[in-house]
Design an enzyme around this catalytic site. Structure first.
Site, PDB file in Angstrom:
ATOM      1  N   LYS A   1      58.683  -7.072 -13.565  1.00 49.28           N
ATOM      2  CA  LYS A   1      58.532  -6.582 -12.522  1.00 49.28           C
ATOM      3  C   LYS A   1      60.189  -5.637 -12.144  1.00 49.28           C
ATOM      4  CE  LYS A   1      55.719 -10.305 -12.848  1.00 49.28           C
ATOM      5  NZ  LYS A   1      54.206  -9.522 -13.264  1.00 49.28           N
TER       6      LYS A   1
ATOM      7  N   HIS B   1      50.586 -19.369 -12.585  1.00 50.31           N
ATOM      8  CA  HIS B   1      49.675 -18.109 -13.655  1.00 50.31           C
ATOM      9  C   HIS B   1      49.142 -18.654 -15.028  1.00 50.31           C
ATOM     10  CE1 HIS B   1      50.060 -14.136 -16.017  1.00 50.31           C
ATOM     11  NE2 HIS B   1      49.741 -14.101 -14.868  1.00 50.31           N
TER      12      HIS B   1
ATOM     13  N   ASN C   1      54.562  -4.797  -8.002  1.00 46.80           N
ATOM     14  CA  ASN C   1      55.472  -5.742  -8.960  1.00 46.80           C
ATOM     15  C   ASN C   1      56.245  -4.845  -9.024  1.00 46.80           C
ATOM     16  OD1 ASN C   1      53.571  -7.599  -8.600  1.00 46.80           O
ATOM     17  ND2 ASN C   1      53.206  -7.001 -10.833  1.00 46.80           N
TER      18      ASN C   1
ATOM     19  N   SER D   1      52.321 -16.310  -7.254  1.00 49.29           N
ATOM     20  CA  SER D   1      52.127 -14.663  -7.778  1.00 49.29           C
ATOM     21  C   SER D   1      51.325 -14.852  -6.154  1.00 49.29           C
ATOM     22  CB  SER D   1      52.470 -14.185  -8.958  1.00 49.29           C
ATOM     23  OG  SER D   1      51.094 -15.482  -9.210  1.00 49.29           O
TER      24      SER D   1
ATOM     25  N   GLU E   1      56.857 -22.183 -11.449  1.00 49.84           N
ATOM     26  CA  GLU E   1      57.212 -20.631 -10.979  1.00 49.84           C
ATOM     27  C   GLU E   1      57.959 -21.008 -10.234  1.00 49.84           C
ATOM     28  OE1 GLU E   1      53.790 -18.342 -10.494  1.00 49.84           O
ATOM     29  OE2 GLU E   1      52.260 -19.213 -12.332  1.00 49.84           O
TER      30      GLU E   1
ATOM     31  N   HIS F   1      58.615 -13.156 -10.670  1.00 48.53           N
ATOM     32  CA  HIS F   1      58.602 -12.392  -9.545  1.00 48.53           C
ATOM     33  C   HIS F   1      59.700 -13.011  -8.622  1.00 48.53           C
ATOM     34  CE1 HIS F   1      54.265 -11.576  -9.883  1.00 48.53           C
ATOM     35  NE2 HIS F   1      54.379 -12.372 -10.511  1.00 48.53           N
TER      36      HIS F   1
ATOM     37  N   ASP G   1      59.156 -20.552 -14.750  1.00 48.42           N
ATOM     38  CA  ASP G   1      59.007 -18.840 -15.067  1.00 48.42           C
ATOM     39  C   ASP G   1      59.363 -18.599 -13.989  1.00 48.42           C
ATOM     40  OD1 ASP G   1      57.211 -16.682 -15.097  1.00 48.42           O
ATOM     41  OD2 ASP G   1      56.036 -17.482 -15.254  1.00 48.42           O
TER      42      ASP G   1
END
Ligand code: PMP
Length: 416
Positions: free
Chosen positions: A252, A145, A59, A193, A189, A221, A218
């Site tokens: 990340k 997540h 990541n 992920s 998100e 990533h 969120d």
């Protein structure tokens, strides 16, 4: 009522069951979730079991863990502020560098307020469980997540999941709630992920607006990778203003550990006294905070890292596909390869490690049974030679194992 102990008379039974599963795999071989890295040579290379190994499961999207400025900032902070904070900001006080980072994050996003947390996981716990309580409603994407599900559970609010990436299903679920109330939080998100697929943020933001729901995104990533300034998927889709709470992690693209929330809502500040996972945990260490500040400065001034990340992503995907590998057709530096059942997937992952390539492996419950994935996260740190070498190894091992490319796996990636 089910009598206590009906699922096993000993608390340790569940641990023994896991150990038995572990024993099904060759005892001398590496085991997912239990890999020892003996040395970190650079942002792209580590030593595992005495072997130089390309790290494709980090990541570390922009490769900033080894950036000279970032490392120097961490070193200087240890000398100036000491090794740790040894407690919560509420109890032990806030270092000036904590608030400096909060100001810089808010400014970077063009938002008025920012709060930082000790991990990204705690950022989600704090924001969701700080905002919502019993009687409120948290509506989450079904593929969220674990930290988002845990946050919803901790909040005590009613939790509803809507079909993954479906604004229509979200609208249906919101329409069933009593109208005219502002007691609901939608959590999604920017990028998911496991497969690396992106959220239809514009549509979801419109649904939230229509139904009076607060929206939290969120961007764990996606921060650093997407959008003209690297702010994430909301910026990329031009809906940053429609997001009430943007959450992210330092672990990340920012190359360290910690989390943040930025918002235009002044109420955010009161989370500092309401959120248990802010109040009852130690604050980020000086080295962490200083290195994140340095990483943020690098990201703000240098878009070439982001360009490099996307060039590398395109190259890795193209090389894997040319090698006959099925890759998830998504627009993301997360490059996932479906590999089927659990035991063959673990064997494949081990063979890759023996061949000098570390990738992540997604096993149930992170994915459905029979749908395990190998996941590479691309990085700006890789040289083209490293990408070509990694792709050759991965494609070779996957091909040898008989995992075949299927139709419709073309990558639409265009550089984000
Ligand atoms: N949100 C998402 C979407 C994540 O993938 C992760 C970690 N992988 C987190 C939050 C938690 O972040 P951290 O590891 O920084 O605690």
């Amino acid at each position: 009522m089910i009598p206590r102990g009906a699922s096993g008379s000993d608390l340790l039974d569940k641990l023994r069951a896991l150990a038995a599963r572990r024993a099904e795999v060759d005892a001398d071989a590496a085991f997912p979730g239990d890999t020892i890295i003996d040395e970190v040579l650079s942002a792209s290379e580590v030593v595992i079991q005495g072997r130089r190994t390309l790290m494709l499961g980090s990541n570390n999207y922009l490769g900033l863990t080894f950036h000279p400025e970032v490392r120097a900032a961490a070193r200087e902070a240890v000398d100036r502020w000491g090794a740790g904070t040894t407690g919560s900001r509420v109890a032990n006080g806030t270092l000036a560098i904590h608030t400096a980072l909060e100001r810089e994050l808010a400014a970077h996003f063009g938002k008025r307020h920012a709060v930082i947390f000790t991990t990204g996981y705690q950022a989600n716990l704090s924001v969701v469980a700080g905002l919502c309580r019993a009687g409120d409603v948290v509506i989450v994407d079904a593929d969220s997540h674990a930290s988002i599900y845990d946050a919803a559970r901790l909040s005590g609010a009613t939790t509803i999941a809507f079909r993954h990436n479906s604004p229509e299903d979200l609208a249906r679920k919101l329409a069933r709630l009593p109208s005219g109330r502002r007691d609901r939080l939608v959590v999604i998100e920017g990028v998911y992920s496991v497969r690396g697929d992106v959220a239809p943020l514009k549509e979801i933001a419109a649904v939230c607006r229509e139904h009076g729901a607060y929206l939290m995104v969120d961007e764990a990533h996606s921060f650093g990778a997407y959008g003209p300034r690297g702010l994430g998927r909301a910026e990329a889709e031009g809906v940053l203003d429609a997001v009430d709470f943007t959450v992210g992690t330092f672990s990340k693209a920012l190359g360290n550990v910690g989390g943040f929330c930025v918002s235009d809502r002044p109420e955010l500040d009161s989370l500092r006294l309401l959120a248990r996972s802010y109040v009852f945990t130690a604050s980020g260490s000086p080295a962490t905070i200083a290195s994140v500040r340095a990483a943020l400065r690098v990201i703000a001034r240098d878009s070439s890292l982001r360009e490099r990340l996307w060039a590398n992503t395109r190259r890795l995907r193209a090389r894997l596909e040319a090698g006959g590998c099925l890759v998830e057709p998504v627009e993301s530096p997360i490059v996932s390869i479906p590999v089927g059942e659990e035991l063959p997937a673990v064997a494949l992952w081990q063979r890759l490690l023996e061949a000098g390539v570390y990738v992540n492996i997604m096993l149930p419950p992170a994915c459905p049974h029979g749908a395990c994935l190998l996941r590479a996260s691309c990085s700006a740190a890789y040289t083209t030679e490293e990408i070509d070498r990694a792709a050759k190894v991965i494609a070779g091992v996957v091909r040898e194992a008989g995992v075949r490319r299927t139709a419709g796996a073309e990558s639409p990636i265009d550089g984000g």
